[in-house]
Scaffold this motif. Sequence first.
Motif, PDB file in Angstrom:
ATOM      1  N   HIS A 128     -42.530  25.531 -51.587  1.00  0.00           N
ATOM      2  CA  HIS A 128     -41.810  25.351 -52.846  1.00  0.00           C
ATOM      3  C   HIS A 128     -40.386  25.881 -52.746  1.00  0.00           C
ATOM      4  O   HIS A 128     -39.424  25.211 -53.170  1.00  0.00           O
ATOM      5  N   VAL A 129     -40.238  27.074 -52.183  1.00  0.00           N
ATOM      6  CA  VAL A 129     -38.913  27.675 -52.063  1.00  0.00           C
ATOM      7  C   VAL A 129     -38.045  26.900 -51.079  1.00  0.00           C
ATOM      8  O   VAL A 129     -36.847  26.703 -51.312  1.00  0.00           O
TER       9      VAL A 129
ATOM     10  N   MET B 218     -35.806  24.131 -52.225  1.00  0.00           N
ATOM     11  CA  MET B 218     -34.535  24.442 -52.875  1.00  0.00           C
ATOM     12  C   MET B 218     -33.420  24.417 -51.844  1.00  0.00           C
ATOM     13  O   MET B 218     -33.647  24.689 -50.660  1.00  0.00           O
TER      14      MET B 218
ATOM     15  N   GLY C 102     -33.187  27.663 -50.172  1.00  0.00           N
ATOM     16  CA  GLY C 102     -34.513  28.217 -49.940  1.00  0.00           C
ATOM     17  C   GLY C 102     -34.590  29.162 -48.762  1.00  0.00           C
ATOM     18  O   GLY C 102     -35.205  30.233 -48.850  1.00  0.00           O
TER      19      GLY C 102
ATOM     20  N   LEU D 238     -33.165  32.461 -49.622  1.00  0.00           N
ATOM     21  CA  LEU D 238     -34.037  33.226 -50.512  1.00  0.00           C
ATOM     22  C   LEU D 238     -35.164  33.894 -49.729  1.00  0.00           C
ATOM     23  O   LEU D 238     -35.516  35.051 -50.001  1.00  0.00           O
TER      24      LEU D 238
ATOM     25  N   LEU E 247     -40.280  37.103 -53.565  1.00  0.00           N
ATOM     26  CA  LEU E 247     -39.842  35.733 -53.298  1.00  0.00           C
ATOM     27  C   LEU E 247     -40.025  34.848 -54.534  1.00  0.00           C
ATOM     28  O   LEU E 247     -39.179  33.994 -54.832  1.00  0.00           O
TER      29      LEU E 247
ATOM     30  N   GLY F  46     -37.045  32.913 -56.346  1.00  0.00           N
ATOM     31  CA  GLY F  46     -37.106  31.476 -56.530  1.00  0.00           C
ATOM     32  C   GLY F  46     -36.847  31.062 -57.960  1.00  0.00           C
ATOM     33  O   GLY F  46     -36.229  30.021 -58.230  1.00  0.00           O
TER      34      GLY F  46
ATOM     35  N   GLY G 187     -32.983  30.306 -57.345  1.00  0.00           N
ATOM     36  CA  GLY G 187     -33.177  29.039 -56.657  1.00  0.00           C
ATOM     37  C   GLY G 187     -32.242  27.964 -57.149  1.00  0.00           C
ATOM     38  O   GLY G 187     -31.985  27.825 -58.343  1.00  0.00           O
TER      39      GLY G 187
ATOM     40  N   ARG H 162     -31.579  23.853 -57.059  1.00  0.00           N
ATOM     41  CA  ARG H 162     -32.133  22.526 -56.769  1.00  0.00           C
ATOM     42  C   ARG H 162     -31.000  21.570 -56.438  1.00  0.00           C
ATOM     43  O   ARG H 162     -29.919  21.634 -57.011  1.00  0.00           O
TER      44      ARG H 162
END
Length: 209
Positions: free
Chosen positions: A83-84, A87, A90, A93, A198, A202, A206, A208
């Motif tokens: 998921h991260v 981004m 990501g 992060l 994390l 996120g 985060g 997008r």
Amino acid sequence: VLRNTYWLLALSMVPTVLGALVGVKTGFSFFAGNPFVGLIAFLAVAFGFFWGINRYRDSGVGVALLLGFTFFMGLMLSRLIGHVLGMSNGANLIMTAFGGTATIFAVMATVASVSKRDFTGLGKWLFVGFLVIFVAAIANIWLQMPALMLTISALAILIFSAFILVDLQRVVNGGETNYVVATLGVYISVYNVFTHLLALLGIFGGDRD
């Protein structure tokens, strides 16, 4: 014991990373279908590892089971990692969460080694705190409340950071003499600090595409 705990903890990061990579590549998830069934399956596997590690803690089998457990936990981490990584920032992060976790661990390890204060009495209160956030996390699977999720993650970071301190001081003071069991406890705390840190990064940092 403390030196062996540190070495085994460092080694346990290798199967964790491998598990996360495999999970991201394969789309592994216990919770893709029914979350409750996935939770039961996860707990069954995790407690199976706990039993085996404690049963064989004085042999190489215990070490092998511990490394197997860390690979499994890497698989469990893969959904968040994937998921991260979706981004645009990501990777940054993940590195930030890793650096933050390493800093927390270093601070707690230093305090555990040099402080004259006995922190082991905090263990029972931390366990109560863990039970509270565990129940809240299960409830939030169905409630899906963002504010509750943020609260759980923030409290988890504090509680598991304190667990690192308590567990390491127990080793320093001779309260835990088996480095496999000691590593298991510290690993779980480090894993949870990283995961929740994390998750917060996120949410708040985060980007997008």
